[in-house]
Design a protein around this motif. Structure first.
Motif, mmCIF file in Angstrom:
data_model
loop_
_atom_site.group_PDB
_atom_site.id
_atom_site.type_symbol
_atom_site.label_atom_id
_atom_site.label_comp_id
_atom_site.label_asym_id
_atom_site.label_seq_id
_atom_site.Cartn_x
_atom_site.Cartn_y
_atom_site.Cartn_z
ATOM 1 N N VAL A 1 0.849 -1.205 0.000
ATOM 2 C CA VAL A 1 0.000 0.000 0.000
ATOM 3 C C VAL A 1 0.883 1.253 0.000
ATOM 4 N N PHE A 2 1.950 1.216 0.799
ATOM 5 C CA PHE A 2 2.863 2.357 0.889
ATOM 6 C C PHE A 2 3.504 2.630 -0.476
ATOM 7 N N ILE A 3 4.017 1.580 -1.124
ATOM 8 C CA ILE A 3 4.645 1.741 -2.451
ATOM 9 C C ILE A 3 3.629 2.314 -3.448
ATOM 10 N N ASP A 4 2.415 1.738 -3.446
ATOM 11 C CA ASP A 4 1.364 2.192 -4.375
ATOM 12 C C ASP A 4 1.080 3.685 -4.191
ATOM 13 N N THR A 5 0.915 4.096 -2.917
ATOM 14 C CA THR A 5 0.552 5.486 -2.621
ATOM 15 C C THR A 5 1.656 6.440 -3.093
ATOM 16 N N VAL A 6 2.908 6.089 -2.778
ATOM 17 C CA VAL A 6 4.029 6.960 -3.164
ATOM 18 C C VAL A 6 4.124 7.059 -4.689
ATOM 19 N N LEU A 7 4.006 5.909 -5.380
ATOM 20 C CA LEU A 7 4.123 5.919 -6.850
ATOM 21 C C LEU A 7 3.050 6.786 -7.509
ATOM 22 N N VAL A 8 1.803 6.655 -7.020
ATOM 23 C CA VAL A 8 0.710 7.458 -7.599
ATOM 24 C C VAL A 8 0.980 8.944 -7.394
ATOM 25 N N ARG A 9 1.475 9.285 -6.180
ATOM 26 C CA ARG A 9 1.770 10.695 -5.880
ATOM 27 C C ARG A 9 2.878 11.239 -6.789
ATOM 28 N N ILE A 10 3.900 10.400 -7.028
ATOM 29 C CA ILE A 10 5.038 10.868 -7.824
ATOM 30 C C ILE A 10 4.689 10.938 -9.314
ATOM 31 N N ILE B 1 1.630 -1.793 -10.696
ATOM 32 C CA ILE B 1 1.284 -1.526 -12.112
ATOM 33 C C ILE B 1 -0.242 -1.528 -12.281
ATOM 34 N N GLU B 2 -0.928 -2.425 -11.549
ATOM 35 C CA GLU B 2 -2.397 -2.428 -11.613
ATOM 36 C C GLU B 2 -2.955 -1.119 -11.061
ATOM 37 N N ILE B 3 -2.350 -0.629 -9.968
ATOM 38 C CA ILE B 3 -2.819 0.622 -9.361
ATOM 39 C C ILE B 3 -2.645 1.784 -10.350
ATOM 40 N N LEU B 4 -1.511 1.815 -11.052
ATOM 41 C CA LEU B 4 -1.262 2.909 -12.007
ATOM 42 C C LEU B 4 -2.244 2.832 -13.168
ATOM 43 N N LEU B 5 -2.501 1.609 -13.675
ATOM 44 C CA LEU B 5 -3.477 1.459 -14.767
ATOM 45 C C LEU B 5 -4.882 1.855 -14.302
ATOM 46 N N SER B 6 -5.245 1.450 -13.074
ATOM 47 C CA SER B 6 -6.575 1.807 -12.528
ATOM 48 C C SER B 6 -6.722 3.314 -12.447
ATOM 49 N N MET B 7 -5.651 3.973 -12.015
ATOM 50 C CA MET B 7 -5.697 5.436 -11.869
ATOM 51 C C MET B 7 -5.919 6.084 -13.237
ATOM 52 N N LEU B 8 -5.218 5.570 -14.263
ATOM 53 C CA LEU B 8 -5.398 6.112 -15.620
ATOM 54 C C LEU B 8 -6.846 5.952 -16.073
ATOM 55 N N ILE B 9 -7.411 4.750 -15.841
ATOM 56 C CA ILE B 9 -8.794 4.481 -16.255
ATOM 57 C C ILE B 9 -9.751 5.405 -15.499
ATOM 58 N N LYS B 10 -9.507 5.542 -14.189
ATOM 59 C CA LYS B 10 -10.385 6.391 -13.365
ATOM 60 C C LYS B 10 -10.334 7.844 -13.842
ATOM 61 N N LEU B 11 -9.123 8.338 -14.129
ATOM 62 C CA LEU B 11 -8.994 9.726 -14.603
ATOM 63 C C LEU B 11 -9.719 9.899 -15.939
ATOM 64 N N ALA B 12 -9.604 8.881 -16.827
ATOM 65 C CA ALA B 12 -10.273 8.970 -18.139
ATOM 66 C C ALA B 12 -11.790 9.034 -17.958
ATOM 67 N N VAL B 13 -12.324 8.206 -17.041
ATOM 68 C CA VAL B 13 -13.784 8.194 -16.819
ATOM 69 C C VAL B 13 -14.230 9.534 -16.228
ATOM 70 N N ILE B 14 -13.466 10.049 -15.257
ATOM 71 C CA ILE B 14 -13.819 11.333 -14.624
ATOM 72 C C ILE B 14 -13.844 12.449 -15.677
ATOM 73 N N ALA B 15 -12.827 12.455 -16.559
ATOM 74 C CA ALA B 15 -12.768 13.492 -17.606
ATOM 75 C C ALA B 15 -13.931 13.330 -18.582
ATOM 76 N N ALA B 16 -14.243 12.080 -18.945
ATOM 77 C CA ALA B 16 -15.299 11.841 -19.939
ATOM 78 C C ALA B 16 -16.677 12.236 -19.407
ATOM 79 N N ILE B 17 -16.975 11.882 -18.152
ATOM 80 C CA ILE B 17 -18.327 12.175 -17.650
ATOM 81 C C ILE B 17 -18.378 13.532 -16.933
#
Ligand SMILES: [Zn+2]
Length: 318
Positions: free
Chosen positions: A89-98, A178-194
């Protein structure tokens, strides 16, 4: 960077208003502050803190419940699994922030300011945009979860979440970076689209975080309560089926938050055949307790064959 500066400015403006309010002693300072600042101001300035408090509160409450009302006896204790799962969880959080220039809520603010996305183009009442956005985001997460089970390469990433040999609150948090980074990309795309409103994104993120911890909890929920609850939210009994070693059970109950999608799309399975207390948790490939170590977890996507789990491999009939 622009967003960070704006957040710092918003925080210092709230702080100044608070100092101002402490000077007059007619009403409590926090009350005056609530009247002077909107929910939006607080949301924009303190979103990461709001999320952190919600996360820690829900995690602590359910961890205590797991001690008080455990359902399954754990062969591999928390002492071995939790530091590794929480380390991920710690690695995921730091990577998303960076790696991401914005948070999900930050993008929603931007979409609103620039007027892009469906709900920003429609003049729907704000409450309707919020409710509809939360539901659409939840559907997107369901579909994304099915996708990660269907495509062999994506299953390799998601498999790390399933390879935990026990099922408890810490399981709900372990996802490959890598799954967390892909999920974030998908989530950002959905937020922008709707054009999801910032409040909807915050509600969704806090809800998803809380329900993901809840539905992985190793707690005993009375049968009657579970039957009613699972019409509204994915319960631990419902989601535990998804963590079975059996392929047909793994490929069921993909919902994380709202339970309706599984019923609507035919992926619902009520109970595990072996029973909740005796079913085997995990995947066929990684059965050694040493596989629960953080460095090994990170390597799992690249090890061994993909196995029989991806939905495309329909000859799996155990
Ligand atoms: Zn899954």
């Amino acid at each position: 960077m622009v967003q960070t500066t704006a957040i710092v400015r918003a925080r210092s403006s709230i702080h100044e208003k608070y100092l101002d309010a402490t000077k007059s002693d007619k009403l409590p300072a926090w009350w005056q502050l609530l009247n002077r600042c909107s929910v939006r101001d607080f949301l924009f300035a303190y979103e990461p803190i709001i999320r952190l408090i919600a996360f820690c509160g829900v995690f602590a409450a359910l961890a205590v419940l797991e001690f008080a009302l455990p359902l399954r006896k754990q062969a591999i204790g928390r002492g071995w699994r939790w530091p590794n799962n929480l380390g991920i969880v710690f690695i995921d959080t730091v990577l998303v922030r960076i790696l991401f220039p914005t948070t999900a809520v930050g993008l929603a603010f931007l979409a609103e300011a620039r007027g892009f996305g469906l709900f920003n183009a429609l003049s729907a009442p704000p409450w309707l945009s919020v409710v509809a956005s939360v539901v659409v985001l939840d559907l997107a997460i369901y579909l994304q979860h099915v996708l990660f089970h269907a495509v062999p390469g994506l299953w390799r990433l998601h498999r790390m979440h399933h390879s935990d040999l026990e099922f408890d609150v810490s399981t709900g948090l372990r996802f490959h970076p890598i799954e967390i980074l892909l999920s974030m990309l998908i989530k950002l795309a959905v937020i922008a689209a709707i054009g999801a409103p910032p409040l909807a994104v915050l509600i969704f993120e806090v809800l998803l975080n809380a329900t993901s911890i809840f539905n992985h909890a190793n707690i005993r929920v009375p049968g009657k309560v579970d039957r009613v609850l699972r019409w509204f939210v994915v319960t631990p009994d419902m989601h535990r089926v998804h963590h079975s070693i059996l392929v047909r059970e793994t490929n069921s109950n993909f919902g994380f938050n709202l339970p309706w999608w599984d019923r609507l799309f035919g992926t619902y399975r009520a109970q595990p055949t072996a029973g909740h207390e005796t079913m085997t948790i995990g995947v066929e490939q990684f059965r050694d307790p040493r596989d629960l170590r953080m460095d090994r977890m990170l390597l799992q996507p690249f090890l061994g064959d993909v196995g029989r789990y991806p939905i495309g491999q329909r000859d799996a009939d155990q």
